[in-house]
Design a protein around this motif. Structure first.
Motif, mmCIF file in Angstrom:
data_model
loop_
_atom_site.group_PDB
_atom_site.id
_atom_site.type_symbol
_atom_site.label_atom_id
_atom_site.label_comp_id
_atom_site.label_asym_id
_atom_site.label_seq_id
_atom_site.Cartn_x
_atom_site.Cartn_y
_atom_site.Cartn_z
ATOM 1 N N PRO B 277 41.089 16.258 34.641
ATOM 2 C CA PRO B 277 42.153 16.128 32.761
ATOM 3 C C PRO B 277 42.511 17.072 32.574
ATOM 4 N N ARG B 278 42.512 18.481 33.057
ATOM 5 C CA ARG B 278 42.790 19.371 32.746
ATOM 6 C C ARG B 278 44.447 19.350 33.693
ATOM 7 N N LEU B 279 44.284 19.181 34.787
ATOM 8 C CA LEU B 279 45.749 18.883 35.729
ATOM 9 C C LEU B 279 46.595 17.894 35.500
ATOM 10 N N LEU B 280 45.874 16.849 34.921
ATOM 11 C CA LEU B 280 47.047 15.815 34.611
ATOM 12 C C LEU B 280 47.256 15.727 32.781
ATOM 13 N N LEU B 281 46.481 16.755 32.120
ATOM 14 C CA LEU B 281 47.482 17.059 30.300
ATOM 15 C C LEU B 281 48.218 18.030 31.056
ATOM 16 N N ILE B 282 48.826 18.911 31.760
ATOM 17 C CA ILE B 282 48.937 19.897 32.076
ATOM 18 C C ILE B 282 50.588 19.443 32.723
ATOM 19 N N ASN B 283 50.190 18.741 33.199
ATOM 20 C CA ASN B 283 51.612 18.277 33.983
ATOM 21 C C ASN B 283 51.957 17.127 32.968
ATOM 22 N N ASN B 284 50.978 15.916 31.943
ATOM 23 C CA ASN B 284 51.384 14.955 30.791
ATOM 24 C C ASN B 284 51.796 13.651 31.719
ATOM 25 N N GLN B 291 44.198 8.512 27.128
ATOM 26 C CA GLN B 291 42.149 8.934 26.865
ATOM 27 C C GLN B 291 42.024 9.882 27.593
ATOM 28 N N VAL B 292 43.326 10.313 28.290
ATOM 29 C CA VAL B 292 43.235 11.668 29.901
ATOM 30 C C VAL B 292 42.209 12.922 28.602
ATOM 31 N N GLY B 293 40.858 13.311 28.769
ATOM 32 C CA GLY B 293 40.251 14.329 28.146
ATOM 33 C C GLY B 293 39.265 13.763 26.842
#
Lengths: 178, 510
Positions: B277-284, B291-293
């Motif tokens: 989830p960190r990678l997905l959130l960093i790259n939005n 729901q990510v994270g």
């Protein structure tokens, strides 16, 4: 293999063929590490105070020459962490420095003397106050004292009980791994 | 391979989520590359029987732990190196029970899984237990009747395990030798060679040094390499390149301080329930559901320790030797779900560390407690955890050494976790007292991060579909415990691997 080769000391065991080369290297490196006398992260006064703190937290019955403050200084100087920290604590280095300032302030408040010059019983009282979140002094304004104490005590304990001489004291022989 | 080569798939992460599907895709003839943040160790030469020397197995980039029950990371809930967390898992491989997939149906809370046990999960358990070489009992007392036997007989029961058998017998609780993915007989592994039988060294959590434990580096990774997969270690993924339709066209990563890119047709993100989830959130990206994270869960994992008259050598033997699932759905429980009971051995520094953290012992009291280390044995649970609004991962303002935001993880147990833990606390104390323990003490903890990119059938409330495919990015798949809709009342590794194989099979079919 249990205990049969432990008639001497753990040092004999480490040098025996009951121990794999990887394990022997790890333990010998630790045994051969000279105590740190010139800290890289702390200044000399802070380092001395940290050593005094370690001596309160860990009892060395047989005066084992186990350096605890040194590995902490090396870790902080190299910016290494254990993978997490409580969100309400500042970074590890800042927290240690605040603590070392704080215990002196608490010593002054409780006993009118510096942490270095009070008795070991008084030092215990200072550390107990920190552990219970009751320490007084401006440095503690920015540090949840009980939580930092948990971190400090955990690191000190891990460093000490990682040393083969401390492990020998508790009857551990698991380094005999082959 | 040149920078412009377009591979069929880039896999991110080599743990239980990434390695099985990597092998499956390679065996189907696909051109696959796996990127792993950590190093490629040679365990038989590099791994010491020493906890401090083995610190390199853990993800030691700092994470921030918030909430009323902050979660410990590092050696507790993370891993790095080719093999991921399987390098230091205890190899405990119980199967989930079918009702673990129906919490919403049975209790009206948490989520049902959009999967069918018999069709979607059981065949993979059968396959995995053979492939990994799981050691277990001839008759397992809980769950559906098994179609296959465990490949090998159970590992020797260590001191803690014998005490759990004794205590449970007196209380009328059934026990069984546990299923562990460590060999009780040597096994030939394609691409690796002979894996030795377990020597009961007891250092599973500090890395197995003879291949007995079925970590990914001695099982699926060598198999994948044998079939043409390329493993790129020490590559930290930072982002993606995408085309005008939003499909990923390349994975961007850091290697030796340089930014690199690998062009690809598909991406399998298997970095674990924090880094995924960190990678997905960093790259939005992949987050139209928001729901990510979210939905972050961590097993209730209370430990009870006690001291016994006899010498235990608590570091010896497979740590989780004995299991009971009689508490899977306890009668008259005042909580949702249930838990399993497990005997536990413990390495010396881990035990000392827990005395410090859990009991705050120092000076004379620490010295006295540690002088009895050799008489210590433990018992713990792995229990349900519900998803809550208040438990989630977010990006903090604080940056790591790469300049990327550190993750902040909020975790507080809810009423259900408190009730479940209280129930378990009482039972474990009774078992340990019946086994003859003195000086009992409890170490509260939560283990295994789950749920931060959940699977579902509705793109409004889930991040990936039942095959692990992103609703937003059609060539992105997620395979790790972040997709679990609920926490399960068993350890997650075997199920992560099962879903990994399933994701690969369904991808190959499409």
């Amino acid at each position: 293999m249990e205990n049969t080769s432990l008639s001497g000391s753990v040092l004999d065991l480490i040098n025996s063929d009951h121990v794999t080369p990887a394990t022997r290297n790890a333990l010998q490196n630790r045994l051969n590490q000279p105590p740190i006398t010139e800290p890289k992260f702390f200044d000399e006064k802070q380092f001395k105070r940290l050593q005094l703190t370690c001596n309160q937290l860990i009892i060395r019955l047989n005066k084992e020459p186990i350096d605890i403050a040194g590995p902490i200084d090396i870790r902080l100087a190299n910016g290494i962490t254990n993978g997490w920290r409580y969100d309400d604590l500042p970074n590890d280095g800042e927290a240690y420095r605040l603590f070392l300032t704080g215990i002196n302030q608490t010593a002054e408040a409780l006993f009118d003397h510096s942490f270095e010059t009070i008795t070991t019983e008084q030092r215990d009282a200072v550390l107990r106050a920190v552990q219970q979140g009751e320490a007084t002094g401006p440095a503690w304004q920015n540090l949840p004292t009980d939580r930092f104490f948990e971190e400090l005590l955990t690191e000190v304990t891990e460093v000490y009980y990682s040393h083969p001489l401390a492990q020998q004291q508790i009857g551990y022989t698991g380094m005999a791994d082959q | 391979m040149t920078e412009n080569t377009i591979v069929d798939a880039v896999v991110i992460g080599t743990g239980a989520g990434g390695a099985p599907l990597l092998a499956r895709l390679a065996m189907a003839g696909l051109k696959v590359v796996v990127l792993e943040a950590g190093k490629f160790w040679k365990a038989t030469e590099d791994f010491a029987t020493d906890e401090r020397a083995q610190d390199f197995l853990f993800w030691n980039d700092e994470r921030l732990s918030a909430g009323n029950d902050p979660i410990a990371f590092g050696r507790n809930n993370s891993g790095t190196g080719v093999g991921g967390s399987t390098l230091h898992y205890t190899a405990y491989t119980p199967r989930l029970q079918p009702d673990d997939l129906r919490l919403r149906t049975d209790f009206g809370v948490s989520e049902d899984w959009p999967l069918d046990y018999q069709r979607d999960i059981e065949p993979y358990y059968d396959e995995l237990e053979q492939f990994l070489g799981v050691s277990g009992p001839a008759q397992y007392p809980w769950g559906p009747i098994r179609k296959t036997s465990y490949r090998y007989g159970p590992l020797p029961v260590n001191g803690a395990g014998r005490l759990m058998e004794k205590g449970c017998r007196e209380l009328g609780i059934r026990t069984s030798p546990a299923a562990n993915a460590a060999l009780s007989a040597p096994q030939f592994q394609e691409g690796y060679g002979w894996r030795s039988a377990c020597t009961n060294r007891g250092f599973c959590q500090a890395g197995c040094n003879n291949g007995a434990k079925a970590s990914m580096d001695v099982t699926f990774i060598p198999l994948a390499i044998q079939h043409g997969a390329e493993v790129r270690a020490e590559c930290f993924v930072t982002g993606f390149e995408r085309d005008s339709q939003g499909r990923i066209t390349a994975v961007v990563y850091e290697q030796d301080g340089q930014e690199q890119r690998q062009r690809c047709l598909n991406v399998f993100l298997c970095a674990g329930a924090i880094e995924t989830p960190r990678l997905l959130l960093i790259n939005n990206v992949a987050n139209s559901s928001q729901q990510v994270g979210r939905n972050l869960m961590a097993h209730t994992a209370l430990q009870i320790w006690g001291e016994f008259e006899q010498e235990m050598q608590p570091w010896r033997g497979i740590p989780g030797a004995v299991i009971s699932e009689d508490t899977h759905r306890p009668a008259e429980a005042d909580f949702v779900g249930g838990y399993l009971l497990q005997s536990i051995g413990v390495m010396p520094v881990t035990y000392a560390s827990q005395l410090a953290r859990g009991r705050g012992l120092w000076g004379q009291s620490l010295h006295e407690a540690m002088s009895r280390y050799n008489h210590v044995a433990g018992i713990n649970i792995m229990g349900e955890c519900l998803p809550y609004e208040h438990n989630f991962l977010e990006l903090s303002d604080e940056k790591d050494s790469r300049g990327l935001p550190k993750p902040r993880v909020h975790f507080s147990m809810g009423e259900n976790e408190e009730r479940l833990t209280s129930h378990a606390n009482q039972i474990m104390r009774e078992v340990w007292a019946a086994a003859g323990a003195r000086n009992l003490w409890a170490f509260p903890r939560n283990a295994h991060i789950i749920g931060t990119a959940r699977m579902g059938t509705d793109r409004e409330t889930a991040v990936v579909d039942p095959n692990g495919r992103s609703f937003d990015i059609p060539n992105l798949y997620i395979s790790d415990s972040s997709t679990f809709p609920s926490a399960l009342s068993v350890n997650p590794a075997l199920t992560i691997m099962a879903l990994s194989l399933r994701t690969a099979d369904n991808f190959l079919k499409s």
